[in-house]
Design a protein around this motif. Structure first.
Motif, PDB file in Angstrom:
ATOM      1  N   ILE A 234       0.851  -1.209   0.000  1.00  0.00           N
ATOM      2  CA  ILE A 234       0.000   0.000   0.000  1.00  0.00           C
ATOM      3  C   ILE A 234       0.873   1.242   0.000  1.00  0.00           C
ATOM      4  N   ARG A 235       1.927   1.253   0.809  1.00  0.00           N
ATOM      5  CA  ARG A 235       2.832   2.388   0.853  1.00  0.00           C
ATOM      6  C   ARG A 235       3.469   2.629  -0.518  1.00  0.00           C
ATOM      7  N   ASP A 236       3.925   1.539  -1.153  1.00  0.00           N
ATOM      8  CA  ASP A 236       4.556   1.678  -2.473  1.00  0.00           C
ATOM      9  C   ASP A 236       3.592   2.202  -3.499  1.00  0.00           C
ATOM     10  N   LEU A 237       2.315   1.744  -3.463  1.00  0.00           N
ATOM     11  CA  LEU A 237       1.298   2.247  -4.413  1.00  0.00           C
ATOM     12  C   LEU A 237       1.027   3.728  -4.170  1.00  0.00           C
ATOM     13  N   LEU A 238       0.974   4.141  -2.915  1.00  0.00           N
ATOM     14  CA  LEU A 238       0.740   5.563  -2.602  1.00  0.00           C
ATOM     15  C   LEU A 238       1.917   6.424  -3.087  1.00  0.00           C
ATOM     16  N   LYS A 239       3.102   5.922  -3.025  1.00  0.00           N
ATOM     17  CA  LYS A 239       4.277   6.664  -3.493  1.00  0.00           C
ATOM     18  C   LYS A 239       4.239   6.846  -4.999  1.00  0.00           C
ATOM     19  N   GLN A 240       3.697   5.845  -5.712  1.00  0.00           N
ATOM     20  CA  GLN A 240       3.640   5.914  -7.184  1.00  0.00           C
ATOM     21  C   GLN A 240       2.642   6.950  -7.655  1.00  0.00           C
TER      22      GLN A 240
END
Length: 125
Positions: free
Chosen positions: A118-124
């Motif tokens: 989820i964190r990685d998707l939010l960063k993208q």
């Protein structure tokens, strides 16, 4: 009363203390023999054949045996130093046994993996 005494006497600390006293007495005999039979004759040889226990001061009928006192002081220092070395060696051995081996970090849980995604998707975004 017998049960209470038995519980007290069989506690680990009391048994450890009793074993320590017995081993200490035996170790004391070894060190005393080392001092009396080996070290003090060598010290006497280096001091020109002087035996510390023979040193005394006479005044009238009174005899002050300060050599025996000096002998006891030397015995004490040798015994205490040898016990210090013995305990230091045992503690060093114990530390090697007690050192925990480094463990690999634990695997991340499913929740941690999901939160990381989820964190990685939010960063993208």
């Amino acid at each position: 009363m017998w049960k209470e005494f038995k519980a007290f006497a069989l506690k680990g600390n009391v048994l450890d203390l009793a074993i320590g006293v017995i081993i200490g007495a035996a170790f004391g005999k070894i060190v005393t023999s080392l001092v009396n039979d080996l070290l003090m004759p060598l010290i006497g040889l280096f001091m020109g054949g002087v035996n510390l226990t023979d040193l005394q001061f006479k005044y009238g009928d009174t005899v002050l045996k300060y050599g025996a006192f000096l002998q006891t002081v030397v015995d004490f220092f040798i015994v205490s130093f040898s016990i210090f070395l013995f305990v230091k060696g045992i503690n060093k051995f114990k530390r090697k046994e007690d050192d925990p081996k480094p463990e690999a970090p634990p695997e991340p849980t499913k929740e941690e993996i999901l939160l990381t995604e989820i964190r990685d998707l939010l960063k993208q975004r």
